[in-house]
Write a protein that holds these residues in place. Sequence first.
Motif, PDB file in Angstrom:
ATOM      1  N   MET A  54      -6.526  16.100 -10.561  1.00  0.00           N
ATOM      2  CA  MET A  54      -5.190  15.561 -10.451  1.00  0.00           C
ATOM      3  C   MET A  54      -4.947  15.163  -9.004  1.00  0.00           C
ATOM      4  O   MET A  54      -5.151  15.950  -8.096  1.00  0.00           O
ATOM      5  CB  MET A  54      -4.167  16.602 -10.911  1.00  0.00           C
ATOM      6  N   ASN A  55      -4.525  13.930  -8.792  1.00  0.00           N
ATOM      7  CA  ASN A  55      -4.252  13.391  -7.464  1.00  0.00           C
ATOM      8  C   ASN A  55      -2.813  13.727  -7.077  1.00  0.00           C
ATOM      9  O   ASN A  55      -1.873  13.156  -7.618  1.00  0.00           O
ATOM     10  CB  ASN A  55      -4.476  11.877  -7.485  1.00  0.00           C
ATOM     11  N   VAL A  56      -2.647  14.657  -6.139  1.00  0.00           N
ATOM     12  CA  VAL A  56      -1.325  15.144  -5.727  1.00  0.00           C
ATOM     13  C   VAL A  56      -1.012  14.657  -4.319  1.00  0.00           C
ATOM     14  O   VAL A  56      -1.855  14.722  -3.429  1.00  0.00           O
ATOM     15  CB  VAL A  56      -1.275  16.690  -5.779  1.00  0.00           C
ATOM     16  N   THR A  57       0.220  14.176  -4.155  1.00  0.00           N
ATOM     17  CA  THR A  57       0.680  13.681  -2.855  1.00  0.00           C
ATOM     18  C   THR A  57       1.983  14.376  -2.478  1.00  0.00           C
ATOM     19  O   THR A  57       2.800  14.689  -3.338  1.00  0.00           O
ATOM     20  CB  THR A  57       0.901  12.153  -2.914  1.00  0.00           C
ATOM     21  N   VAL A  58       2.164  14.577  -1.192  1.00  0.00           N
ATOM     22  CA  VAL A  58       3.408  15.105  -0.632  1.00  0.00           C
ATOM     23  C   VAL A  58       4.076  13.996   0.152  1.00  0.00           C
ATOM     24  O   VAL A  58       3.433  13.305   0.946  1.00  0.00           O
ATOM     25  CB  VAL A  58       3.123  16.309   0.304  1.00  0.00           C
ATOM     26  N   VAL A  59       5.381  13.826  -0.072  1.00  0.00           N
ATOM     27  CA  VAL A  59       6.202  12.908   0.718  1.00  0.00           C
ATOM     28  C   VAL A  59       7.328  13.735   1.314  1.00  0.00           C
ATOM     29  O   VAL A  59       8.162  14.275   0.585  1.00  0.00           O
ATOM     30  CB  VAL A  59       6.781  11.765  -0.144  1.00  0.00           C
ATOM     31  N   ALA A  60       7.351  13.856   2.631  1.00  0.00           N
ATOM     32  CA  ALA A  60       8.379  14.639   3.315  1.00  0.00           C
ATOM     33  C   ALA A  60       9.271  13.707   4.125  1.00  0.00           C
ATOM     34  O   ALA A  60       8.789  13.010   5.023  1.00  0.00           O
ATOM     35  CB  ALA A  60       7.748  15.692   4.215  1.00  0.00           C
ATOM     36  N   GLY A  61      10.544  13.692   3.794  1.00  0.00           N
ATOM     37  CA  GLY A  61      11.490  12.806   4.454  1.00  0.00           C
ATOM     38  C   GLY A  61      12.409  13.538   5.412  1.00  0.00           C
ATOM     39  O   GLY A  61      13.625  13.543   5.227  1.00  0.00           O
ATOM     40  N   ASN A  62      11.840  14.153   6.400  1.00  0.00           N
ATOM     41  CA  ASN A  62      12.622  14.851   7.420  1.00  0.00           C
ATOM     42  C   ASN A  62      12.588  14.036   8.714  1.00  0.00           C
ATOM     43  O   ASN A  62      11.536  13.505   9.063  1.00  0.00           O
ATOM     44  CB  ASN A  62      12.031  16.247   7.655  1.00  0.00           C
ATOM     45  N   PRO A  63      13.701  13.950   9.434  1.00  0.00           N
ATOM     46  CA  PRO A  63      13.700  13.212  10.701  1.00  0.00           C
ATOM     47  C   PRO A  63      12.829  13.820  11.799  1.00  0.00           C
ATOM     48  O   PRO A  63      12.605  13.189  12.825  1.00  0.00           O
ATOM     49  CB  PRO A  63      15.171  13.214  11.134  1.00  0.00           C
ATOM     50  N   LYS A  64      12.352  15.047  11.586  1.00  0.00           N
ATOM     51  CA  LYS A  64      11.449  15.681  12.541  1.00  0.00           C
ATOM     52  C   LYS A  64      10.045  15.715  11.961  1.00  0.00           C
ATOM     53  O   LYS A  64       9.856  16.143  10.825  1.00  0.00           O
ATOM     54  CB  LYS A  64      11.887  17.118  12.852  1.00  0.00           C
ATOM     55  N   PRO A  65       9.040  15.276  12.713  1.00  0.00           N
ATOM     56  CA  PRO A  65       7.661  15.369  12.207  1.00  0.00           C
ATOM     57  C   PRO A  65       7.218  16.824  12.112  1.00  0.00           C
ATOM     58  O   PRO A  65       7.722  17.691  12.820  1.00  0.00           O
ATOM     59  CB  PRO A  65       6.852  14.597  13.250  1.00  0.00           C
ATOM     60  N   ALA A  66       6.279  17.080  11.209  1.00  0.00           N
ATOM     61  CA  ALA A  66       5.700  18.418  11.033  1.00  0.00           C
ATOM     62  C   ALA A  66       6.782  19.476  10.809  1.00  0.00           C
ATOM     63  O   ALA A  66       6.738  20.566  11.372  1.00  0.00           O
ATOM     64  CB  ALA A  66       4.815  18.776  12.226  1.00  0.00           C
ATOM     65  N   SER A  67       7.737  19.156   9.966  1.00  0.00           N
ATOM     66  CA  SER A  67       8.920  19.989   9.733  1.00  0.00           C
ATOM     67  C   SER A  67       8.679  21.098   8.712  1.00  0.00           C
ATOM     68  O   SER A  67       7.642  21.138   8.040  1.00  0.00           O
ATOM     69  CB  SER A  67      10.042  19.098   9.216  1.00  0.00           C
ATOM     70  N   ARG A  68       9.688  21.973   8.584  1.00  0.00           N
ATOM     71  CA  ARG A  68       9.663  22.982   7.527  1.00  0.00           C
ATOM     72  C   ARG A  68       9.674  22.304   6.157  1.00  0.00           C
ATOM     73  O   ARG A  68       9.103  22.818   5.195  1.00  0.00           O
ATOM     74  CB  ARG A  68      10.856  23.931   7.649  1.00  0.00           C
ATOM     75  N   THR A  69      10.321  21.159   6.072  1.00  0.00           N
ATOM     76  CA  THR A  69      10.348  20.401   4.823  1.00  0.00           C
ATOM     77  C   THR A  69       8.927  20.029   4.412  1.00  0.00           C
ATOM     78  O   THR A  69       8.540  20.180   3.244  1.00  0.00           O
ATOM     79  CB  THR A  69      11.204  19.129   4.976  1.00  0.00           C
ATOM     80  N   LEU A  70       8.148  19.546   5.352  1.00  0.00           N
ATOM     81  CA  LEU A  70       6.750  19.198   5.091  1.00  0.00           C
ATOM     82  C   LEU A  70       5.960  20.433   4.684  1.00  0.00           C
ATOM     83  O   LEU A  70       5.175  20.398   3.727  1.00  0.00           O
ATOM     84  CB  LEU A  70       6.127  18.539   6.328  1.00  0.00           C
ATOM     85  N   ASP A  71       6.171  21.533   5.374  1.00  0.00           N
ATOM     86  CA  ASP A  71       5.489  22.784   5.052  1.00  0.00           C
ATOM     87  C   ASP A  71       5.835  23.221   3.629  1.00  0.00           C
ATOM     88  O   ASP A  71       4.946  23.555   2.834  1.00  0.00           O
ATOM     89  CB  ASP A  71       5.870  23.861   6.067  1.00  0.00           C
ATOM     90  N   ALA A  72       7.111  23.216   3.283  1.00  0.00           N
ATOM     91  CA  ALA A  72       7.536  23.636   1.944  1.00  0.00           C
ATOM     92  C   ALA A  72       6.949  22.728   0.870  1.00  0.00           C
ATOM     93  O   ALA A  72       6.465  23.200  -0.162  1.00  0.00           O
ATOM     94  CB  ALA A  72       9.062  23.655   1.862  1.00  0.00           C
ATOM     95  N   ALA A  73       6.987  21.423   1.102  1.00  0.00           N
ATOM     96  CA  ALA A  73       6.461  20.477   0.123  1.00  0.00           C
ATOM     97  C   ALA A  73       4.962  20.676  -0.088  1.00  0.00           C
ATOM     98  O   ALA A  73       4.468  20.597  -1.218  1.00  0.00           O
ATOM     99  CB  ALA A  73       6.750  19.045   0.561  1.00  0.00           C
ATOM    100  N   THR A  74       4.249  20.941   0.973  1.00  0.00           N
ATOM    101  CA  THR A  74       2.811  21.187   0.873  1.00  0.00           C
ATOM    102  C   THR A  74       2.542  22.459   0.080  1.00  0.00           C
ATOM    103  O   THR A  74       1.644  22.498  -0.772  1.00  0.00           O
ATOM    104  CB  THR A  74       2.182  21.256   2.277  1.00  0.00           C
ATOM    105  N   ARG A  75       3.352  23.478   0.316  1.00  0.00           N
ATOM    106  CA  ARG A  75       3.203  24.730  -0.436  1.00  0.00           C
ATOM    107  C   ARG A  75       3.485  24.523  -1.923  1.00  0.00           C
ATOM    108  O   ARG A  75       2.785  25.069  -2.782  1.00  0.00           O
ATOM    109  CB  ARG A  75       4.129  25.804   0.129  1.00  0.00           C
ATOM    110  N   VAL A  76       4.506  23.737  -2.229  1.00  0.00           N
ATOM    111  CA  VAL A  76       4.830  23.452  -3.629  1.00  0.00           C
ATOM    112  C   VAL A  76       3.687  22.671  -4.281  1.00  0.00           C
ATOM    113  O   VAL A  76       3.255  22.982  -5.388  1.00  0.00           O
ATOM    114  CB  VAL A  76       6.171  22.695  -3.753  1.00  0.00           C
ATOM    115  N   ALA A  77       3.189  21.653  -3.589  1.00  0.00           N
ATOM    116  CA  ALA A  77       2.083  20.848  -4.121  1.00  0.00           C
ATOM    117  C   ALA A  77       0.855  21.721  -4.392  1.00  0.00           C
ATOM    118  O   ALA A  77       0.200  21.579  -5.431  1.00  0.00           O
ATOM    119  CB  ALA A  77       1.734  19.722  -3.159  1.00  0.00           C
ATOM    120  N   GLU A  78       0.539  22.608  -3.476  1.00  0.00           N
ATOM    121  CA  GLU A  78      -0.602  23.508  -3.661  1.00  0.00           C
ATOM    122  C   GLU A  78      -0.380  24.454  -4.830  1.00  0.00           C
ATOM    123  O   GLU A  78      -1.292  24.688  -5.636  1.00  0.00           O
ATOM    124  CB  GLU A  78      -0.873  24.302  -2.384  1.00  0.00           C
ATOM    125  N   ALA A  79       0.821  24.992  -4.955  1.00  0.00           N
ATOM    126  CA  ALA A  79       1.120  25.941  -6.028  1.00  0.00           C
ATOM    127  C   ALA A  79       1.087  25.262  -7.395  1.00  0.00           C
ATOM    128  O   ALA A  79       0.559  25.818  -8.359  1.00  0.00           O
ATOM    129  CB  ALA A  79       2.478  26.598  -5.784  1.00  0.00           C
TER     130      ALA A  79
END
Length: 163
Positions: free
Chosen positions: A1-26
């Motif tokens: 399964m090809n899974v992608t994360v899209v994080a739309g936070n105004p700060k790069p490398a944000s907690r939003t990106l971290d959370a989205a990556t964790r959700v995608a992995e889970a």
Amino acid sequence: MNVTVVAGNPKPASRTLDAATRVAEAVGGQAPHSVIDVITLGSGLLGWGDAEVSAAVKTVAGSDLVVFASPTFKATYSGVLKLFLDQFATGDGLKGVVAVPLMLGAGPGHALAPDLLLKPVLVELGATTPAPGLYLIDSTFTEDTRIADYARRWAPVLKAARV
């Protein structure tokens, strides 16, 4: 399964990106194939035809499952994410993509925001959203069980919804 994360936070490398990556992995059972930190696309988001933005759009549209994540701003998703979503054609830009709307906030007051605000725009763009959105408290998502609980309950549904 090809899974992608899209994080739309105004700060790069944000907690939003971290959370989205964790959700995608889970949900996907492995690290995402692609990660798009939308803010890094810069001013190319403000117009049409930017090569880097077009490549990101193509990556998302070609994914089986995409976690679309945003911090909660003024009770809705971020303008940066909106600029990226505007790059997709209405109706079929996300056709064949199973989407997970994810939002983070400081408290539970906006817990319905992923379903009320982010999910409808993903559906308008053609995504399939068979599971409820996920709202996480930005200060506790690394310590609580919300991501694991969500994945345990909804990963089979999300995987089965792939076209």
